[in-house]
Design a protein around this motif. Sequence first.
Motif, PDB file in Angstrom:
ATOM      1  N   ARG A 266       0.860  -1.183   0.000  1.00 27.50           N
ATOM      2  CA  ARG A 266       0.000   0.000   0.000  1.00 27.50           C
ATOM      3  C   ARG A 266       0.898   1.235   0.000  1.00 27.50           C
ATOM      4  NH1 ARG A 266      -2.658  -1.326   6.004  1.00 27.50           N
ATOM      5  NH2 ARG A 266      -0.880  -0.567   7.247  1.00 27.50           N
ATOM      6  N   CYS A 267       0.684   2.094  -0.988  1.00 30.46           N
ATOM      7  CA  CYS A 267       1.580   3.211  -1.232  1.00 30.46           C
ATOM      8  C   CYS A 267       0.766   4.487  -1.372  1.00 30.46           C
ATOM      9  CB  CYS A 267       2.402   2.964  -2.498  1.00 30.46           C
ATOM     10  SG  CYS A 267       3.529   4.309  -2.933  1.00 30.46           S
ATOM     11  N   ALA A 268       0.988   5.424  -0.471  1.00 27.32           N
ATOM     12  CA  ALA A 268       0.285   6.705  -0.495  1.00 27.32           C
ATOM     13  C   ALA A 268       1.162   7.775  -1.131  1.00 27.32           C
ATOM     14  CB  ALA A 268      -0.108   7.133   0.917  1.00 27.32           C
ATOM     15  N   LEU A 269       0.511   8.742  -1.773  1.00 25.47           N
ATOM     16  CA  LEU A 269       1.203   9.855  -2.405  1.00 25.47           C
ATOM     17  C   LEU A 269       0.875  11.160  -1.713  1.00 25.47           C
ATOM     18  CD1 LEU A 269       0.664   9.072  -6.202  1.00 25.47           C
ATOM     19  CD2 LEU A 269       2.526   8.298  -4.711  1.00 25.47           C
ATOM     20  N   SER A 270       1.732  12.149  -1.918  1.00 25.98           N
ATOM     21  CA  SER A 270       1.492  13.522  -1.475  1.00 25.98           C
ATOM     22  C   SER A 270       2.294  14.447  -2.375  1.00 25.98           C
ATOM     23  CB  SER A 270       1.910  13.730  -0.016  1.00 25.98           C
ATOM     24  OG  SER A 270       1.888  15.107   0.333  1.00 25.98           O
ATOM     25  N   GLY A 271       1.740  15.610  -2.652  1.00 25.25           N
ATOM     26  CA  GLY A 271       2.493  16.631  -3.363  1.00 25.25           C
ATOM     27  C   GLY A 271       3.151  17.616  -2.423  1.00 25.25           C
ATOM     28  N   VAL A 272       2.997  17.410  -1.094  1.00 19.99           N
ATOM     29  CA  VAL A 272       3.482  18.380  -0.102  1.00 19.99           C
ATOM     30  C   VAL A 272       4.785  17.912   0.530  1.00 19.99           C
ATOM     31  CG1 VAL A 272       2.935  19.595   2.037  1.00 19.99           C
ATOM     32  CG2 VAL A 272       1.139  19.169   0.343  1.00 19.99           C
ATOM     33  N   ASN A 273       4.750  16.766   1.208  1.00 21.36           N
ATOM     34  CA  ASN A 273       5.954  16.240   1.847  1.00 21.36           C
ATOM     35  C   ASN A 273       5.716  14.792   2.265  1.00 21.36           C
ATOM     36  OD1 ASN A 273       4.366  16.454   4.204  1.00 21.36           O
ATOM     37  ND2 ASN A 273       5.340  18.388   4.815  1.00 21.36           N
ATOM     38  N   ALA A 274       6.774  14.176   2.787  1.00 19.87           N
ATOM     39  CA  ALA A 274       6.682  12.778   3.190  1.00 19.87           C
ATOM     40  C   ALA A 274       5.711  12.598   4.345  1.00 19.87           C
ATOM     41  CB  ALA A 274       8.059  12.239   3.555  1.00 19.87           C
ATOM     42  N   GLU A 275       5.649  13.586   5.241  1.00 20.11           N
ATOM     43  CA  GLU A 275       4.706  13.490   6.351  1.00 20.11           C
ATOM     44  C   GLU A 275       3.268  13.465   5.827  1.00 20.11           C
ATOM     45  OE1 GLU A 275       7.320  15.563   6.216  1.00 20.11           O
ATOM     46  OE2 GLU A 275       8.529  14.355   7.620  1.00 20.11           O
ATOM     47  N   GLY A 276       3.007  14.243   4.779  1.00 20.30           N
ATOM     48  CA  GLY A 276       1.683  14.204   4.171  1.00 20.30           C
ATOM     49  C   GLY A 276       1.369  12.850   3.586  1.00 20.30           C
ATOM     50  N   ALA A 277       2.352  12.210   2.952  1.00 22.37           N
ATOM     51  CA  ALA A 277       2.141  10.865   2.417  1.00 22.37           C
ATOM     52  C   ALA A 277       1.884   9.874   3.542  1.00 22.37           C
ATOM     53  CB  ALA A 277       3.352  10.444   1.589  1.00 22.37           C
ATOM     54  N   ARG A 278       2.633   9.995   4.635  1.00 23.21           N
ATOM     55  CA  ARG A 278       2.409   9.112   5.783  1.00 23.21           C
ATOM     56  C   ARG A 278       1.002   9.301   6.357  1.00 23.21           C
ATOM     57  NH1 ARG A 278       6.581   6.645   8.626  1.00 23.21           N
ATOM     58  NH2 ARG A 278       8.703   6.984   7.841  1.00 23.21           N
ATOM     59  N   ALA A 279       0.567  10.565   6.453  1.00 23.41           N
ATOM     60  CA  ALA A 279      -0.764  10.831   6.989  1.00 23.41           C
ATOM     61  C   ALA A 279      -1.853  10.293   6.055  1.00 23.41           C
ATOM     62  CB  ALA A 279      -0.951  12.334   7.200  1.00 23.41           C
ATOM     63  N   ASN A 280      -1.655  10.435   4.765  1.00 18.37           N
ATOM     64  CA  ASN A 280      -2.616   9.875   3.810  1.00 18.37           C
ATOM     65  C   ASN A 280      -2.686   8.360   3.940  1.00 18.37           C
ATOM     66  OD1 ASN A 280      -3.063  12.456   2.840  1.00 18.37           O
ATOM     67  ND2 ASN A 280      -1.687  12.236   1.086  1.00 18.37           N
ATOM     68  N   LEU A 281      -1.536   7.741   4.145  1.00 16.15           N
ATOM     69  CA  LEU A 281      -1.498   6.286   4.310  1.00 16.15           C
ATOM     70  C   LEU A 281      -2.219   5.878   5.583  1.00 16.15           C
ATOM     71  CD1 LEU A 281      -0.295   3.703   3.022  1.00 16.15           C
ATOM     72  CD2 LEU A 281       1.713   4.038   4.457  1.00 16.15           C
ATOM     73  N   ALA A 282      -1.974   6.588   6.663  1.00 15.80           N
ATOM     74  CA  ALA A 282      -2.616   6.250   7.932  1.00 15.80           C
ATOM     75  C   ALA A 282      -4.134   6.410   7.849  1.00 15.80           C
ATOM     76  CB  ALA A 282      -2.048   7.119   9.051  1.00 15.80           C
ATOM     77  N   ALA A 283      -4.585   7.408   7.099  1.00 15.46           N
ATOM     78  CA  ALA A 283      -6.017   7.683   7.018  1.00 15.46           C
ATOM     79  C   ALA A 283      -6.758   6.706   6.111  1.00 15.46           C
ATOM     80  CB  ALA A 283      -6.240   9.115   6.522  1.00 15.46           C
ATOM     81  N   GLU A 284      -6.100   6.248   5.047  1.00 13.73           N
ATOM     82  CA  GLU A 284      -6.815   5.452   4.039  1.00 13.73           C
ATOM     83  C   GLU A 284      -6.384   3.994   4.001  1.00 13.73           C
ATOM     84  OE1 GLU A 284      -6.822   7.255   0.191  1.00 13.73           O
ATOM     85  OE2 GLU A 284      -7.513   9.210   0.939  1.00 13.73           O
ATOM     86  N   ALA A 285      -5.434   3.607   4.815  1.00 11.43           N
ATOM     87  CA  ALA A 285      -4.960   2.218   4.807  1.00 11.43           C
ATOM     88  C   ALA A 285      -4.934   1.698   6.231  1.00 11.43           C
ATOM     89  CB  ALA A 285      -3.568   2.138   4.177  1.00 11.43           C
ATOM     90  N   ARG A 286      -6.102   1.394   6.760  1.00 13.95           N
ATOM     91  CA  ARG A 286      -6.229   0.972   8.152  1.00 13.95           C
ATOM     92  C   ARG A 286      -6.210  -0.546   8.321  1.00 13.95           C
ATOM     93  NH1 ARG A 286      -8.059   5.365  11.280  1.00 13.95           N
ATOM     94  NH2 ARG A 286      -8.670   7.174  10.029  1.00 13.95           N
TER      95      ARG A 286
END
Length: 772
Positions: A266-286
């Motif tokens: 499971r791989c999340a993306l962000s155009g802002v920073n790595a922390e944003g990608a981590r947060a997207n992953l935490a929110a959508e990959a439970r």
Amino acid sequence: MLSRRQLLASSAIGVVAGALPAAATNPPSRSAPNLFIGTGGHGHTYPGPTMPFGMVQLGPDTDVERWDACSGYHRTDTSIIGFSHTHLSGTGIGDLLDVLVAPGRGPVQLQRGTLDDPDSGYRQRFSGEHAEPGYYRVALENGVQAELSVTDRVGWHRYGFPAGPGHLLIDLSHLFADSRPSAPLIDAAWMDVDAAGTLTGSRRTFRWAKGRRIFFAMQLSRRPDRITFYGDGDAAQPPGTNRVAGRRLKAVLHYDDAGAAPIVVRCALSGVNAEGARANLAAEARSWNFDAVRGRAIRAWNAALGTVRVEGGTADQRTILASSLYHSQLAPTLFSDVDGRYPGLDGKTHQVRQGGAAFSTYSLWDTYRGQHPLLTLIAPDRAKMLVDDLIRQTAQSPYGPLVWPLQGKETGTMIGWHGVVPLAEAQAKGVPADYAAAWPAIRRRSFDFTAPDKENSLGRDLYDALGYVPADKVNESVSRTQEYAYDDWASAHLARAAGADAEAARLLARSANWRNVIDPAAGFARPRFADGTWWKAFDPILLGHMPKPDWRDYTEANGWQATFLNQHDIYGLIAHLGGDAKFEAKLDALFTAPSLLPESAPPDIAGLVGQYAHGNEPGQHVPYLYAFVGAPWKTQAMVRRLCTEMYRNDPDGIIGNDDCGQMSAWFVFSALGFYPVDPVEAAYVFGSPLFERAQVMLGGGRKLVIEAPGNRPETPYVAAVEWNGRPLTRSWIAHRDLVAGGALRFTMSSVPNKAFGRAPADRPPSSGRTPA
């Protein structure tokens, strides 16, 4: 101009759904789309999974060199490089293809190999491809079964390996190169693995969107036995290395027994920073439940595709309709994180309010014509979100109105600043928004000739001073003049909405500049020089007055096609070319002229009927212009022909680039029986419905039912129209009527009813007026 290969009326009140006739309450069935339509030929689509307007567009990549593989995939290819997380659908320039994952067995290969010799690299031959909205599956020659699905911001992979060792290659050097690399392509990249096994990384690319940055965070259901990082030049890093930086980076995740259990990525993306990608992953990959993710994606697409259901026609036509509806809802793509942050076009990080979202991949030169208007009908909530985003990003961009923004970068591709058109359309259709917030940036683009320019807006000062862009000063001058005039028309509406009446009057007057590049004596849009003279050796099939291939007087068009570019002042154009009879004859000549083009013509000028080019957007409203001279029966015949000849249930089933859904949106509208010639006019011109019955869900519980009983291939003509049981003699309908919901009934015939829509009072409005 940056080429794409180069880098209102009526007052009738509609009935609500509950008041529909009993026969209209049984919804037609919905056909399944064929996601491989457009993946062959020049369609430039991709078959991988995404959510409606999702940030992640996960899918297989087969090639990164040919123009026909702009999406990273072409149906004729016989091997797959791997699976990347971002793709462009139907565009004429390639980019993205971020964070490639390639499952491998045996010795590690670090180069992808070639189409002609897949065994030379890590690419794999494949079989058993299956694609449906939200899910993709394929069997690779190395024995790996690959499955893909998505949430909005996370790509999900499930790999089934045979028993024994295997590995996953993460290739951050993978991107669309188009055989013409220009340094640096990638100037900075890094990857890092933390103690919990989460792999994060980033790269900055200079392909089409120069300086575009993407971040990712990746987790695996089974931790690899070891990870090997590779730096520039494929230099292996020492064992135990947990971070690598450079330009062209790779990582190999090794499994001693890859086949012991499926590996879920499971791989999340962000155009802002790595922390944003981590947060997207935490929110959508439970969880690690791939099948549950697939099920949610399928349900989301069932809802999006259920907005239009049809009966009648052929099975292929119903599939084409469903596929067109699918392709019309891929872009613009979400590009804000779960906390609302996104990279602005000004280079700063911004944040949307709760409940809002920022978007990317606005192919506005194409999509303002039909795709955005389609969303105002079938996805009004989404259209509202896009309007708010367009206003916000217009105010933030140093260039003002959006042109072709891609992941936080304004590419400036094509000509004009057509971001004003969906705003003016939405304002005309009553979509509530803070339009005044966009006005200062629109005013700057319209009147401040010292404001920063891109290729799309060259010659604005000459356009303002002379009334046209001169052909001896600026490339593509004829098309620029007409498209700038259309943007002035749209901007005038927004100026009025902002209370800027004087600027609105100036823009409205300037929107008539189109006539200054149409020579009434020649009867064609024609290059005009700064001294006021016309190009004397003019031939309407030619692209320009200079022999240089990179200097043209038209944008992806010639003199024939550019003559009819006007969308907003059609009665002015008719008068300019000599009146109804001459204009009708001119349209006839367009569709019957020899389909000849010069050798230097771009491939976008495709799908020729005479000199009309359906495969490219500038002329897609032209078949509907017959209605403006009282001959809608000719529109009906031509639209039916285009629906049946230009679209097929086949990989090569879209006659030109799909351009983020515009080619598809044209089919959806035309198959339903109407089209927005000028979206800002908030009216639809009738054509020829393709099906016997359609149901369109309009939002808010409202429903539009379209009936054409007994409609067959041999009945392309409209004998009569009824709206909510009342006869209509006019050849159009207002948006405010249609969007209220109701029943639209066509009586079809094998012979034309030349009296229908003939009277001046029954012709469609243009510039807010009819010829009556």
